[in-house]
Design a protein around this motif. Structure first.
Motif, mmCIF file in Angstrom:
data_model
loop_
_atom_site.group_PDB
_atom_site.id
_atom_site.type_symbol
_atom_site.label_atom_id
_atom_site.label_comp_id
_atom_site.label_asym_id
_atom_site.label_seq_id
_atom_site.Cartn_x
_atom_site.Cartn_y
_atom_site.Cartn_z
ATOM 1 N N ASP A 163 -4.113 71.042 -16.421
ATOM 2 C CA ASP A 163 -5.278 71.388 -15.610
ATOM 3 C C ASP A 163 -4.995 71.210 -14.125
ATOM 4 N N GLY A 164 -3.736 71.262 -13.742
ATOM 5 C CA GLY A 164 -3.386 71.264 -12.332
ATOM 6 C C GLY A 164 -3.734 70.003 -11.577
ATOM 7 N N GLU A 165 -3.575 68.856 -12.225
ATOM 8 C CA GLU A 165 -3.792 67.559 -11.581
ATOM 9 C C GLU A 165 -5.251 67.319 -11.195
ATOM 10 N N LYS A 166 -6.141 68.120 -11.675
ATOM 11 C CA LYS A 166 -7.558 67.959 -11.360
ATOM 12 C C LYS A 166 -8.133 66.807 -12.168
#
Lengths: 113, 113
Positions: free
Chosen positions: B98-101
């Motif tokens: 989740d893209g470091e979110k």
């Protein structure tokens, strides 16, 4: 020590006016950079993030942020503020693996109608 | 989608009492975190976990313990509560997928009298 600084504790703007929230970071190398928003009584929601590449990053809700390496800054902007944007905004940075974010102290945004 | 769920939402303790905060996520995230939020101090990382059965200390770990026996759950324990632990506690989870979110829960308001 690694740190994230948000120099403005409170900011008040009129609805329809432009907005800029300041964020400065102190890291040995360019970290990953984030802006989160927190509405009253809620958890934080990601607005946008910068990892590399284009220094102007677009996010949700019409927000954008510009990364400036020379100034170690990652300021959040919005051309025209809406009353629903009133919230607390947090800048955050992450230097390495494990996704351990360091948060700034937050800027409380008030929007005058 | 429930996302990240924290229980309880509010709790009042007397000094010396113990309690456990529960965080559950249904997104199959590898990483989970506990933060505390205090006025003027932003969010500070207490403990985090990069996978089932592993935990690590964050910025302010003293007085807290954590466990991650199952991938979806991350427990925060206070063995002997102190007034200085009065705060709002947030759990978060993330995954490289989740893209470091970070996905946040809605928080637990804890008062220690």
């Amino acid at each position: 020590a690694q740190s994230v600084t948000q120099p403005d504790i409170h900011i008040t703007v009129s609805e329809g006016a432009s907005l800029e929230l300041r964020c400065n970071y102190s890291y040995g190398a360019t970290p990953y950079l984030f802006w989160y928003v927190q509405s009253p009584g809620q958890g934080l929601q990601l607005l946008l993030k910068y990892f590399s590449g284009d220094t102007l990053v677009q996010g949700i809700k019409g927000f954008e942020a510009e990364f400036k390496r020379s100034q170690s800054s990652f300021n959040l902007r919005k051309p025209s503020v809406h009353w629903s944007d009133a919230a607390e905004y947090f800048c955050a940075a992450e230097a390495g693996g494990g996704n351990k974010l360091t948060f700034g102290t937050g800027t409380q945004l008030k929007v005058e109608l | 989608n429930a996302g990240v769920t924290q229980t309880p939402k509010f709790r009042v303790l007397k000094t010396g009492q113990s309690m456990t905060l529960l965080c559950a996520q249904d997104m199959n995230h590898e990483y989970m975190y506990w933060y505390r939020q205090d006025p003027g101090m932003g969010l500070r990382l207490i403990h985090y976990s990069v996978g089932e059965g592993t935990t690590a200390k964050g910025e302010v770990p003293d007085g807290y313990n954590v466990s991650r026996l199952k991938k979806q759950n991350f427990l925060l324990g206070l063995e002997s509560a102190a007034p200085s632990q009065t705060s709002v506690y947030f759990c978060a989870s993330s995954s490289p997928r989740d893209g470091e979110k970070l996905f946040f829960g809605s928080g637990t308001q804890l008062s220690v009298l």
